[in-house]
Design an enzyme around this catalytic site. Structure first.
Site, PDB file in Angstrom:
ATOM      1  N   ARG A  79      17.392 -38.098 114.185  1.00  0.00           N
ATOM      2  CA  ARG A  79      17.029 -38.976 115.236  1.00  0.00           C
ATOM      3  C   ARG A  79      17.576 -39.066 116.582  1.00  0.00           C
ATOM      4  O   ARG A  79      16.919 -38.912 117.557  1.00  0.00           O
ATOM      5  CB  ARG A  79      16.864 -40.673 114.893  1.00  0.00           C
ATOM      6  CG  ARG A  79      15.904 -40.751 113.892  1.00  0.00           C
ATOM      7  CD  ARG A  79      15.747 -42.367 113.511  1.00  0.00           C
ATOM      8  NE  ARG A  79      14.887 -42.759 112.645  1.00  0.00           N
ATOM      9  CZ  ARG A  79      13.432 -43.044 112.792  1.00  0.00           C
ATOM     10  NH1 ARG A  79      12.980 -42.938 114.151  1.00  0.00           N
ATOM     11  NH2 ARG A  79      12.618 -43.320 111.797  1.00  0.00           N
TER      12      ARG A  79
ATOM     13  N   GLU B 110      17.042 -40.373 105.893  1.00  0.00           N
ATOM     14  CA  GLU B 110      15.990 -41.399 105.576  1.00  0.00           C
ATOM     15  C   GLU B 110      15.035 -40.898 104.338  1.00  0.00           C
ATOM     16  O   GLU B 110      14.924 -39.771 104.013  1.00  0.00           O
ATOM     17  CB  GLU B 110      15.106 -41.779 106.883  1.00  0.00           C
ATOM     18  CG  GLU B 110      15.801 -42.193 107.985  1.00  0.00           C
ATOM     19  CD  GLU B 110      14.965 -42.647 109.140  1.00  0.00           C
ATOM     20  OE1 GLU B 110      13.823 -42.537 108.920  1.00  0.00           O
ATOM     21  OE2 GLU B 110      15.424 -42.565 110.099  1.00  0.00           O
TER      22      GLU B 110
ATOM     23  N   GLU C 288       5.439 -40.762 113.740  1.00  0.00           N
ATOM     24  CA  GLU C 288       6.572 -41.074 114.434  1.00  0.00           C
ATOM     25  C   GLU C 288       7.489 -39.949 115.201  1.00  0.00           C
ATOM     26  O   GLU C 288       7.967 -40.260 116.136  1.00  0.00           O
ATOM     27  CB  GLU C 288       7.615 -42.052 113.682  1.00  0.00           C
ATOM     28  CG  GLU C 288       8.682 -42.588 114.248  1.00  0.00           C
ATOM     29  CD  GLU C 288       9.638 -43.631 113.399  1.00  0.00           C
ATOM     30  OE1 GLU C 288      10.274 -44.397 114.093  1.00  0.00           O
ATOM     31  OE2 GLU C 288       9.274 -43.745 112.337  1.00  0.00           O
TER      32      GLU C 288
ATOM     33  N   ASP D 187       0.517 -40.687 122.579  1.00  0.00           N
ATOM     34  CA  ASP D 187       0.508 -41.480 123.599  1.00  0.00           C
ATOM     35  C   ASP D 187       0.968 -40.438 124.839  1.00  0.00           C
ATOM     36  O   ASP D 187       2.298 -40.506 125.395  1.00  0.00           O
ATOM     37  CB  ASP D 187       1.711 -42.689 123.638  1.00  0.00           C
ATOM     38  CG  ASP D 187       1.712 -43.504 124.719  1.00  0.00           C
ATOM     39  OD1 ASP D 187       0.648 -43.278 125.369  1.00  0.00           O
ATOM     40  OD2 ASP D 187       2.610 -44.259 124.885  1.00  0.00           O
TER      41      ASP D 187
ATOM     42  N   HIS E 108       2.376 -48.958 105.546  1.00  0.00           N
ATOM     43  CA  HIS E 108       2.655 -47.767 105.182  1.00  0.00           C
ATOM     44  C   HIS E 108       1.747 -47.126 106.107  1.00  0.00           C
ATOM     45  O   HIS E 108       0.416 -47.108 105.904  1.00  0.00           O
ATOM     46  CB  HIS E 108       1.891 -47.431 103.559  1.00  0.00           C
ATOM     47  CG  HIS E 108       2.559 -48.177 102.544  1.00  0.00           C
ATOM     48  ND1 HIS E 108       3.992 -47.569 102.279  1.00  0.00           N
ATOM     49  CD2 HIS E 108       2.243 -49.017 101.622  1.00  0.00           C
ATOM     50  CE1 HIS E 108       4.526 -48.413 101.330  1.00  0.00           C
ATOM     51  NE2 HIS E 108       3.624 -49.086 100.764  1.00  0.00           N
TER      52      HIS E 108
ATOM     53  N   CYS F 258       1.259 -44.078 106.710  1.00  0.00           N
ATOM     54  CA  CYS F 258       0.279 -42.855 106.377  1.00  0.00           C
ATOM     55  C   CYS F 258      -0.648 -43.149 105.974  1.00  0.00           C
ATOM     56  O   CYS F 258      -1.871 -42.528 106.009  1.00  0.00           O
ATOM     57  CB  CYS F 258       1.271 -42.236 105.290  1.00  0.00           C
ATOM     58  SG  CYS F 258       2.973 -42.195 105.109  1.00  0.00           S
TER      59      CYS F 258
END
Length: 853
Positions: free
Chosen positions: A507, A540, A551, A608, A819, A821
């Site tokens: 990240r 993660e 994400e 975005d 979720h 997904c």
């Protein structure tokens, strides 16, 4: 029997019987049944019957046959002399009886039979029509109160391709000679009928593609007069039914347009009929006309498009609405499924092809920029066989058609259009989009294009939602293809197969990790970019079923578009980003963002991203121009526009030269000469347009050439073989990448499903939606981000987003979870509306990261 309620022929006998019935009606109307006490008002023996001439009787016979009217019991035998049956067309009905496949064929042949009858009985010997001829006949008919002569002439000329082609010519002369032939048949005996012959066709030579021999103004005035008379309107409908099958055969088998380009006159004259959209034409006449028109060669269709582009907007819109109405009427009148595809409906297909001609006419007639093209560097074809070719699958995985034949003939593309005469949205037919089976249509588009029609070959008629489905199938097939090839290579080389594009990133180092991995892939094996994306965040446990990728895209974009990095500049007024011409970042960073945009489309993710429209136009092969500055650099655009409109002394008042200045990343001024020794060239009223064009070219193209070329290179690494460029307009590409900015949560509520014991009537669900609707716009976007992984609506709006709300236990202090997904929200059954609001706000405000529940 012809049933008016459903317009279908119910044939109790054969066609010969039908023809015999029509002839019986005709004989009954002309000679009667012989019964002096006859009570049938449609019989000449009836005491109050008004005598009809032969041609009026022929038309009435058809009407009686359609209505299944009464036939007298006694009638004389009918014997038509074969030597009197002379057809004005090249082929008889029998010649093409085995060739045509049209709806209501029985009806068509009955109409043709009536025309045969009418020709037998003294139709005036007029070989073509002029406005003067029509007006003279009309005046005579009005004086007598009988329009049968006009009906007879109109029916004969409009049903004969040669006669119609020669009518209403600009070069007509000596019209009185043509009018002389409008004498009763008995007065014409012994007279030379050659008086009605047409002027030498050689006089029409030298016409360019936008010129025709037809006097369109004259045709329009004639139609204005004719269409106000019901009898003539019926004659025009029947004439078109009789005309079009022969025209279709002429075009398909005789190549008549190549030998005589004036054959196009027929279509120009027919399309001036403003009543083509009326019910009388929609059943039979207009479908047959569209089928004939679709048989025109590409050169003829291009000529039609150029001609129609010169028409006024109301006339062009009427043509568009005529074809659209036929498509809609046919679609809603039939039922389609996977076994009965709309692609096999000849009427819909033909009307769509005709609509394409109007579509390009709308582009040509509007504002168009056929210059300023930024041609892509196409990879040269290799002589080596690919694995797909070795496996015999090259047809399935070949590149989609890049250029439409009509587009190529016209030399104009959809992306060249700045502002069409008719908005692009008006060409979309929603009724058609609702019945298209996109999986089948995609197969026709990619594999069976030579034998099957695909509506993706006419993308203007498809909505962005429908085209997105086609793109989805193309992407999925490419993913499966790469997966199979990977498995095959792994078996041969004895390596572990890697069917996905796997990215493992940290990240806090997401750009570096992604850049290194994607750069290695693009250099070693670019085809791996066509695999399905699979992202893993180090440390993660989240398994990527789509949500982790969402994400990943979001975090990459936040980092790259951070103003502190300096890759892009941000305009506070427009809220848009633009390439920083003085960025210190290398080209690989821009290539990465291009790859990210391509991967987002390829993996069906919404980003975005805030780019001006010129970025998408440049991705589609156009260069930026002055008009593009209006949304990318509005302040500069306004200044340059004022310069162009200035009425004073430009040179003395403005004191501008062809040298401009702008600031770099650190605020230092940079000078640039738009022309050699630009500082010595003053901007004047004479050269200010050149100054504006060069200024815009520098800002949008030259100054950012290095950055944008790297960006586009990355984008094409993923999308080069996609049909996206063929299917979508720039504004639709933006919609694909960014989604819709309009968030309709009412539509989302209507389409949401519930699980685990919840229903739309459960109290906590009612409280939930009341809470959501009370949120601010920013809070709604946070909720959407929390639940789906993006704060944008997909193509088609939130109504196309299938969200699931599932019960996650009884009342508790736990926060809601999601979720991303699967667009699923796990919502505990909170005891109060206040508690639900507090827990939900905390969840959507502080959500980041993935963990296993």
């Amino acid at each position: 029997v012809y049933c008016e309620s459903d317009c279908n022929w119910k044939t109790g006998g054969n066609r010969a019987t039908a023809k015999k019935l029509i002839e019986r009606y005709f004989q009954q109307l002309t000679e009667g049944c012989g019964n002096t006490s006859c009570t049938n008002e449609f019989c000449a023996s009836f005491q109050g019957f008004q005598p009809l001439d032969k041609n009026a009787a022929a038309a009435k016979a058809l009407d009686l046959f359609k209505a299944n009217a009464k036939l007298c019991d006694y009638y004389p035998s009918i014997k038509l002399r074969a030597d009197n049956v002379e057809m004005g067309n090249k082929m008889s009905t029998e010649d093409f009886s085995g060739t045509l496949k049209v709806d209501h064929e029985f009806y068509v042949r009955s109409v043709q039979a009536v025309f045969k009858i009418s020709v037998c009985f003294g139709v005036s010997d007029i070989h073509y029509l002029t406005e003067h001829t029509v007006c003279s006949i009309l005046t005579s008919c009005e004086e007598k109160g009988d329009y049968s002569a006009l009906v007879r002439v109109v029916g004969r000329i409009f049903s004969n391709s040669d006669a119609l082609m020669k009518s209403f010519r600009k070069d007509e002369f000596d019209t009185t000679k043509n009018l002389d032939s409008v004498k009763p048949a008995e007065q014409q005996s012994g007279e030379d009928s050659s008086a009605a012959s047409l002027p030498d066709p050689a006089l029409n030579g030298g016409l360019d593609s936008c010129e025709v021999a037809v006097d369109l103004d004259s045709v329009r005035r004639v139609y204005d007069k004719l269409l106000s008379i019901d009898q003539v309107e019926a004659a025009l409908v029947n004439a078109l039914i009789f005309l079009t099958p022969n025209v279709e055969l002429d075009l398909e088998y005789l190549d008549v347009y190549e030998t005589n380009p004036d054959y196009l006159n027929i279509f120009l004259i027919v399309m001036e009929n403003s009543n083509l959209h009326s019910p009388e034409y929609l059943e039979v006449a207009l479908p047959q006309f569209c089928k004939a028109m679709s048989k025109l060669p590409v050169s003829a269709l291009a000529r039609l498009s150029k001609l129609w582009s010169k028409y006024s907007l109301p006339r062009l819109r009427r043509m568009m609405e005529t074809f659209q109405q036929l498509i809609t009427f046919t679609v809603v009148s039939n039922e389609y499924d996977s076994d009965n595809l709309v692609n096999d409906d000849e009427t819909v297909v033909a009307a769509t092809k005709c609509l394409k001609v109007v579509f390009y006419a709308s582009i040509l007639g509007g504002d168009v920029d056929m210059e300023h093209n930024d041609e892509d560097e196409e990879d040269s074809d290799s002589d080596e066989l690919t694995l797909h070719e070795l496996l015999g699958e090259e047809r399935l995985y070949k590149k989609g058609p890049r250029v439409d034949p009509l587009e190529k003939e016209l030399g104009v593309r959809t992306v060249d259009s700045i502002r069409p005469l008719i908005p692009f949205e008006d060409f979309i037919n929603e009724s058609l989009n609702d019945v298209i089976e996109m999986d089948k249509d995609f197969t026709f588009f990619k594999v069976d294009a030579e034998t099957k029609f695909s509506f993706q070959s006419c993308p203007f008629i498809l909505s962005a939602i429908t085209k997105n489905q086609g793109l989805y199938y193309d992407n999925r097939i490419s993913m499966y293809s790469e997966r199979r090839l990977t498995a095959l290579y792994s078996m041969v080389q004895g390596q572990q197969p890697n069917p996905y594009l796997k990215l493992k990133v940290r990240r806090d180092h997401i750009i570096d990790d992604a850049l290194v991995r994607l750069e290695m892939i693009s250099m070693e094996n670019p085809s791996d970019l066509k695999k399905q994306l699979f992202v893993e965040f180090e440390g993660e446990q989240g398994v990527d079923e789509g949500g982790v990728s969402k994400e990943f895209f979001q975090l990459v974009l936040e980092e790259i578009f951070n103003p502190d990095i300096g890759m892009f500049t941000y305009d506070d007024n427009t809220k848009l980003f633009w390439f920083n011409s003085s960025s210190l970042e290398n080209e690989a960073q821009y290539t990465l963002i291009g790859i990210v945009l391509g991967l987002a489309i390829y993996n069906n993710c919404i980003l975005d991203v805030h780019f001006p429209m010129v970025v998408y136009r440049k991705l589609m092969g156009k260069k930026g121009t002055f008009l593009d500055l209006s949304d990318s650099h509005p302040v500069l655009y306004q200044s340059l526009k004022e310069l162009l409109e200035y009425t004073g002394n430009v040179e003395e008042d403005m004191m501008l030269t062809f040298q401009i200045s702008h600031t770099d990343l650190f605020g230092n001024p940079i000078l640039y000469d738009l022309k050699e020794q630009g500082d010595q060239i003053a901007v004047t009223k004479a050269n200010r347009q050149e100054f504006v064009d060069l200024y815009a070219d520098y800002i949008l193209n030259t100054s950012v050439e290095t950055q944008f070329k790297a960006f586009k290179k990355g984008f094409l690494m993923v999308t080069s073989e996609s049909p996206m460029k063929y299917l979508f307009r720039p504004e639709e590409v933006e919609l694909l990448i960014c989604g819709s900015r309009k968030l309709d949560f009412e539509a989302l509520e209507r389409t949401t499903d519930y699980d685990g014991g919840y229903t739309k009537d459960t109290q906590v669900i009612k409280d939930f939606w009341e809470t959501i609707h009370s949120f601010s716009d920013e809070q709604k976007r946070l909720f959407l981000q929390f639940t789906t992984g993006t704060d944008r609506a997909p193509v088609g709006g939130l109504g196309k987003l299938k969200m699931i709300i599932a019960k996650n236990g009884s009342d508790t202090d736990r926060l809601p979870t999601s979720h991303t997904c699967f667009n699923a929200l796990l919502l505990p059954e909170y005891s109060s509306k206040e508690k639900l609001r507090e827990r939900l706000l905390k969840a959507i405000t502080y959500a980041e990261g993935f963990g296993m529940l």
